[in-house]
Enzyme design. Structure first.
Site, short mmCIF file in Angstrom:
data_model
loop_
_atom_site.label_atom_id
_atom_site.label_comp_id
_atom_site.label_asym_id
_atom_site.label_seq_id
_atom_site.Cartn_x
_atom_site.Cartn_y
_atom_site.Cartn_z
N ASP A 12 0.86 -1.18 0.00
CA ASP A 12 0.00 0.00 0.00
C ASP A 12 0.91 1.24 0.00
OD1 ASP A 12 -1.73 2.09 0.54
OD2 ASP A 12 -2.87 1.00 2.06
N HIS A 13 0.86 1.99 -1.11
CA HIS A 13 1.77 3.13 -1.25
C HIS A 13 1.42 4.28 -0.31
CE1 HIS A 13 5.13 4.97 -2.99
NE2 HIS A 13 4.92 4.72 -4.26
N ARG A 14 0.26 4.24 0.33
CA ARG A 14 -0.05 5.24 1.34
C ARG A 14 0.83 5.03 2.58
NH1 ARG A 14 -6.29 4.16 2.29
NH2 ARG A 14 -5.34 2.10 2.50
#
Length: 460
Positions: free
Chosen positions: A430-432
């Site tokens: 998850d790039h968040r």
């Protein structure tokens, strides 16, 4: 007295469940805690015990219906329990000496008098056989069929799943004559087919209602007057839940996938040596267990991969434990139960836990709670001969690692070309929560351990 039984919350606020099958019918007399139905929710099949003793008056749902938690599932006439057939005085005295049952919480019925499961009433020759309140069935799979009383004899009916019973009916096989090889004495499909082949059983002719699958079929005309069939299957159960979870993950968490191909020859040699050790042979340690250990060690160095995005609270929640999800392909679809506190387990313990989760999942016995609270997952696509893929993150987690097939191929080793065991790792995150640098460093740490298992001794 009329009593309604409403579908209880089967685990951590799940809103609904699908009715798999009824185990009672209108007019049946049931005992306290007798299993009355099987429902499926959160990818697990759950048995529902009766919270009342009495006569079934109404079934408020049919097989395949999706029922909301709190909806009335079944109705009883509890006054009918007082009108049960008389029993000998000695039996009454013995029954009076038994401790009374106490009700359980959240609609699960009363507490059982023993650790074993209560007996389910069997229908014999169109009537309901009389059953004793003290008759119980030892712990068995959810699809087991208990004892049936016929006259003065008590016969144990063969244990099998509904699909196996249907196959036996189609082949004209009497399950009572089939030797069971499955766990806990359950008759498997292979047992039925083997028996049918051995005795030369002839398939029976059944009505369309007996053999029809729960699908809608229709024909499309073609220009050459030939016809082809199209099958429509209702989206429900595990497939529906998996689809909802994957769509939610794909359109909520911005996925990034990075790949790394690694020489795992040293790990293969380690596994071979462990399997050759007589003291460890029963544990069947494999590449999945070694990868799981590597992941737990790498997560301690890269906690961003072991966190979740709490949008409602506006916080990033970092876990100081690892609930390691293990993706398991089953006949009912993909499930991802997790190993609690996997960071505390040895390689042998991880191997045993992975095998146990897979066996439980394939038998359809995984509890809903075992598939919740995961912090990171592993999926082994290599068992299907696949080299790599882009796995979708399990909702609520930061990453998932896919293991590709281990292949013997030419590879550069110490300045020369040699045949080595090579596999590809694919990490989706998850790039968040995780930047590309963090994800790449985590993947390299996992790969380094698989390349040189001894490096695990340097990590903590």
């Amino acid at each position: 007295m009329a009593q309604d039984f409403r579908l209880p919350d089967l685990g951590e606020g799940l809103p609904e469940a699908e009715l798999v099958q009824w185990l009672v019918a209108v007019g049946d007399t049931v005992t306290l805690n007798q299993t009355i139905a099987e429902v499926e929710t959160a990818k697990a099949v759950v048995e529902l015990p009766s919270p009342y003793a009495g006569t079934v008056t109404t079934l408020h749902a049919e097989t395949g219906d999706v029922i909301a938690v709190g909806s009335v599932l079944i109705s009883f006439d509890t006054g009918a329990a007082d009108a049960a057939p008389s029993v000998p005085a000695t039996a009454v005295e013995e029954k009076a000496a038994e401790p009374s049952a106490e009700p359980n919480l959240v609609g699960y019925g009363a507490a059982p008098r023993s650790a074993a499961r209560p007996q389910r009433r069997a229908r014999v020759a169109g009537t309901v056989a009389a059953a004793s309140d003290t008759a119980v069935l030892e712990a068995a799979p959810h699809d087991a069929i208990p004892f049936a009383e016929v006259g003065e004899r008590t016969i144990e009916r063969p244990r099998s799943t509904p699909p196996v019973r249907k196959l036996a009916k189609q082949l004209g096989v009497d399950l009572a004559l089939v030797e069971a090889t499955g766990a806990s004495g359950v008759i498997t499909r292979a047992d039925v087919e083997s028996y049918a082949e051995r005795v030369g059983a002839v398939p029976t002719t059944s009505s369309a209602a007996d053999t029809a699958e729960p699908v809608e079929q229709f024909e499309l005309p073609r220009s050459d007057d030939r016809r082809e069939r199209t099958t429509r299957t209702p989206i429900r159960g595990v497939r529906r839940m998996t689809a909802e979870a994957m769509v939610r993950s794909a359109f909520t968490a911005p996925h990034v996938t990075t790949f790394l191909t690694v020489d795992v020859t040293a790990t293969s040699e380690l596994i071979a040596s462990l399997r050759a050790d007589r003291a460890l042979q029963e544990h069947r340690i494999g590449i999945m267990a070694v990868a799981a250990k590597a992941v737990c060690l790498a997560l301690a160095r890269h906690p961003g991969l072991n966190s979740k995005w709490d949008d409602a609270a506006g916080e990033i929640v970092e876990h100081h434990y690892v609930n390691l999800g293990i993706a398991a392909a089953t006949g009912r679809g993909l499930v991802v139960p997790n190993i609690r506190d996997a960071q505390e387990l040895t390689l042998v313990e991880l191997s045993d836990a992975i095998r146990g989760l897979a066996e439980t999942a394939r038998s359809g016995r995984t509890a809903p709670a075992d598939m919740m609270g995961g912090t990171f997952s592993i999926t082994n696509v290599g068992v299907f001969g696949v080299d790599a893929g882009t796995p979708i993150i399990n909702p609520g987690e930061a990453g998932i690692l896919a293991l590709g097939a281990v292949r013997r191929q030419p590879w550069e080793h110490r300045g020369e070309i040699a045949l080595r065991d090579v596999m590809t790792l694919a990490l989706s995150f998850d790039h968040r929560l995780v930047d590309g640098e963090q994800g790449s460093r985590f993947l390299v740490d996992v790969a380094d351990i698989l390349r040189e298992p001894g490096r695990a001794m340097l990590l903590r």
